[in-house]
Design a protein around this motif. Sequence first.
Motif, mmCIF file in Angstrom:
data_model
loop_
_atom_site.group_PDB
_atom_site.id
_atom_site.type_symbol
_atom_site.label_atom_id
_atom_site.label_comp_id
_atom_site.label_asym_id
_atom_site.label_seq_id
_atom_site.Cartn_x
_atom_site.Cartn_y
_atom_site.Cartn_z
ATOM 1 N N LEU A 1 -6.018 29.575 6.205
ATOM 2 C CA LEU A 1 -6.652 30.419 7.211
ATOM 3 C C LEU A 1 -7.024 29.661 8.489
ATOM 4 O O LEU A 1 -6.915 30.209 9.591
ATOM 5 C CB LEU A 1 -7.888 31.101 6.624
ATOM 6 C CG LEU A 1 -7.623 32.168 5.551
ATOM 7 C CD1 LEU A 1 -8.930 32.758 5.050
ATOM 8 C CD2 LEU A 1 -6.709 33.279 6.081
ATOM 9 N N ARG B 1 -4.429 36.785 17.110
ATOM 10 C CA ARG B 1 -3.138 36.177 16.786
ATOM 11 C C ARG B 1 -3.318 34.717 16.377
ATOM 12 O O ARG B 1 -4.301 34.073 16.748
ATOM 13 C CB ARG B 1 -2.191 36.250 17.994
ATOM 14 C CG ARG B 1 -1.787 37.670 18.385
ATOM 15 C CD ARG B 1 -0.839 37.671 19.576
ATOM 16 N NE ARG B 1 -0.483 39.032 19.975
ATOM 17 C CZ ARG B 1 0.537 39.718 19.468
ATOM 18 N NH1 ARG B 1 1.322 39.143 18.549
ATOM 19 N NH2 ARG B 1 0.795 40.955 19.878
ATOM 20 N N ASP B 2 -2.342 34.210 15.616
ATOM 21 C CA ASP B 2 -2.368 32.796 15.255
ATOM 22 C C ASP B 2 -1.652 31.980 16.333
ATOM 23 O O ASP B 2 -1.216 32.522 17.352
ATOM 24 C CB ASP B 2 -1.745 32.568 13.870
ATOM 25 C CG ASP B 2 -0.276 32.978 13.811
ATOM 26 O OD1 ASP B 2 0.368 33.079 14.872
ATOM 27 O OD2 ASP B 2 0.224 33.203 12.691
ATOM 28 N N LEU C 1 -5.473 40.389 8.339
ATOM 29 C CA LEU C 1 -6.042 39.424 7.388
ATOM 30 C C LEU C 1 -7.567 39.483 7.422
ATOM 31 O O LEU C 1 -8.223 39.436 6.378
ATOM 32 C CB LEU C 1 -5.557 38.010 7.717
ATOM 33 C CG LEU C 1 -4.041 37.776 7.678
ATOM 34 C CD1 LEU C 1 -3.713 36.328 8.021
ATOM 35 C CD2 LEU C 1 -3.469 38.144 6.310
ATOM 36 N N THR D 1 -3.064 38.699 13.320
ATOM 37 C CA THR D 1 -3.872 38.304 12.153
ATOM 38 C C THR D 1 -5.034 39.257 11.881
ATOM 39 O O THR D 1 -5.818 39.034 10.965
ATOM 40 C CB THR D 1 -4.448 36.888 12.352
ATOM 41 O OG1 THR D 1 -5.227 36.862 13.566
ATOM 42 C CG2 THR D 1 -3.338 35.854 12.453
ATOM 43 N N MET E 1 3.970 39.357 8.413
ATOM 44 C CA MET E 1 2.563 39.736 8.367
ATOM 45 C C MET E 1 2.168 40.191 6.965
ATOM 46 O O MET E 1 1.084 39.862 6.465
ATOM 47 C CB MET E 1 2.292 40.846 9.384
ATOM 48 C CG MET E 1 2.398 40.365 10.824
ATOM 49 S SD MET E 1 2.670 41.718 11.992
ATOM 50 C CE MET E 1 1.185 42.671 11.772
ATOM 51 N N ASP F 1 1.886 37.181 4.730
ATOM 52 C CA ASP F 1 0.624 36.477 4.983
ATOM 53 C C ASP F 1 -0.517 37.120 4.190
ATOM 54 O O ASP F 1 -1.361 36.426 3.608
ATOM 55 C CB ASP F 1 0.279 36.512 6.474
ATOM 56 C CG ASP F 1 1.086 35.510 7.288
ATOM 57 O OD1 ASP F 1 1.672 34.591 6.692
ATOM 58 O OD2 ASP F 1 1.131 35.656 8.530
ATOM 59 N N ASN G 1 1.612 35.391 15.881
ATOM 60 C CA ASN G 1 1.625 36.453 14.867
ATOM 61 C C ASN G 1 0.259 37.126 14.782
ATOM 62 O O ASN G 1 -0.781 36.452 14.819
ATOM 63 C CB ASN G 1 1.986 35.870 13.491
ATOM 64 C CG ASN G 1 3.366 35.251 13.482
ATOM 65 O OD1 ASN G 1 4.333 35.862 13.919
ATOM 66 N ND2 ASN G 1 3.466 34.021 12.992
ATOM 67 N N GLU H 1 -3.291 27.492 9.759
ATOM 68 C CA GLU H 1 -2.117 28.321 10.041
ATOM 69 C C GLU H 1 -2.449 29.626 10.762
ATOM 70 O O GLU H 1 -1.674 30.099 11.590
ATOM 71 C CB GLU H 1 -1.374 28.638 8.739
ATOM 72 C CG GLU H 1 -0.756 27.427 8.061
ATOM 73 C CD GLU H 1 0.054 27.815 6.842
ATOM 74 O OE1 GLU H 1 0.784 28.832 6.912
ATOM 75 O OE2 GLU H 1 -0.059 27.127 5.815
ATOM 76 N N LYS H 2 -3.598 30.216 10.433
ATOM 77 C CA LYS H 2 -3.891 31.562 10.934
ATOM 78 C C LYS H 2 -4.992 31.623 11.990
ATOM 79 O O LYS H 2 -5.353 32.709 12.455
ATOM 80 C CB LYS H 2 -4.263 32.488 9.768
ATOM 81 C CG LYS H 2 -3.123 32.678 8.766
ATOM 82 C CD LYS H 2 -1.976 33.421 9.377
ATOM 83 C CE LYS H 2 -0.678 32.660 9.326
ATOM 84 N NZ LYS H 2 0.417 33.324 10.055
#
Length: 384
Positions: A323, A59-60, A69, A66, A142, A145, A64, A326-327
């Motif tokens: 990345l 998660r970020d 990704l 991830t 999501m 993203d 959220n 934020e992520k």
Amino acid sequence: MGIHKLMSLIDEKAPDAVKEITLDTLTGKKVAIDASMCIYQFLISTQTLKQGFGVTELRDKDGNLTGHLVGILNRTLSLLDHGIKPIWVFDGKAPQLKAGELEERKEKKKEAKEKMDQLMEEGKDDEAAKMAQRSIRVTPEMTEDAKKMLRLCNIPMVEAPSEAEAQCAQMVKDELAFATVTEDMDALTFGTTVLLRGFGNRKDPIRQITLSKVLEGFEMSMDEFIDLCILCGCDYTSSISGIGPVKAFKYITQYKTIEEVLEVLEKENTKSKSATKKRYQIPEEFLYKESRAFFNEPDVTKKEDLEEFKWGTPEEEALTKFLTEEKGFSEVTVNNALKKFKKTKGKANQKRLDTFFKMGTKKSTSKVTKTKAAVKSKGKKSFK
């Protein structure tokens, strides 16, 4: 569609339609990938079970997920490294026919989440992990993203007006891609000429399924095949209780259309001794005609309305910022990915030539030069 239902029929009735391949077989080709299907796979594969802590996920900082990704980035790099050009295709608005199916899925996810919480409280982590997989929900954030990351990577993508697998199938029919990459067998029903399955398991080979050979093995027309798939179970209408893949195949082979099959089933039901317990439970709203129409004419974007596909180099600074800041990706992970992107540049052409020479065919210098020119020329005709 019930994946195992149709796949079991293909394995039994049309084994020549299935071929096990490696990624190198696809060198130089473009593939249309069902992004929505892959996102679920990646989120499941990045879940981990920690004893005493339950199920953990990537998660970020805002909570959220991830994992998708990570999966999309790695899958893209793997394909590019094998000289394969990916086109990621995202779902659009779900058709109204699918409303019932989506509501049922939503309810099942809710039940799975409640069951997972209960199992974790009881310390049954292994069982909780299984429920966690069933409770995964992909949010619009999501998906956005994922799209943003692909844009920053300069990897082409398509936002389908409706179902991603239908859009993928149309792109294959329009010869914008060689095959559809998805686990969803509906892609065949939508008419993709080639379906690729099994990318999620590195241990097993990829399975390439050719639609024309499926029809040949089944001894069916495309219209009959669509009716078979609806009887086997699809997302757009309820299924008939008492009809499995074997019976569905038998009935379509013998009677050709769902209309004819329904007449036979009604006659079978009248023979039932019990007026309340019929042999075949036909839904009150069996929307087979509507489903058939959607499979034949789905809401898709045609070739002439798509921009030219281009595979560029990543926007390094913007991608790194997105990345890492934020992520929650580490700088090392992003830097390694950027290095891999640079290494993949020109892999499609180089790998295709390597394969050409490995075949052991003796060619004159002039013919090799022509081959290089043809490869270069072919690269200029790609579409976005």
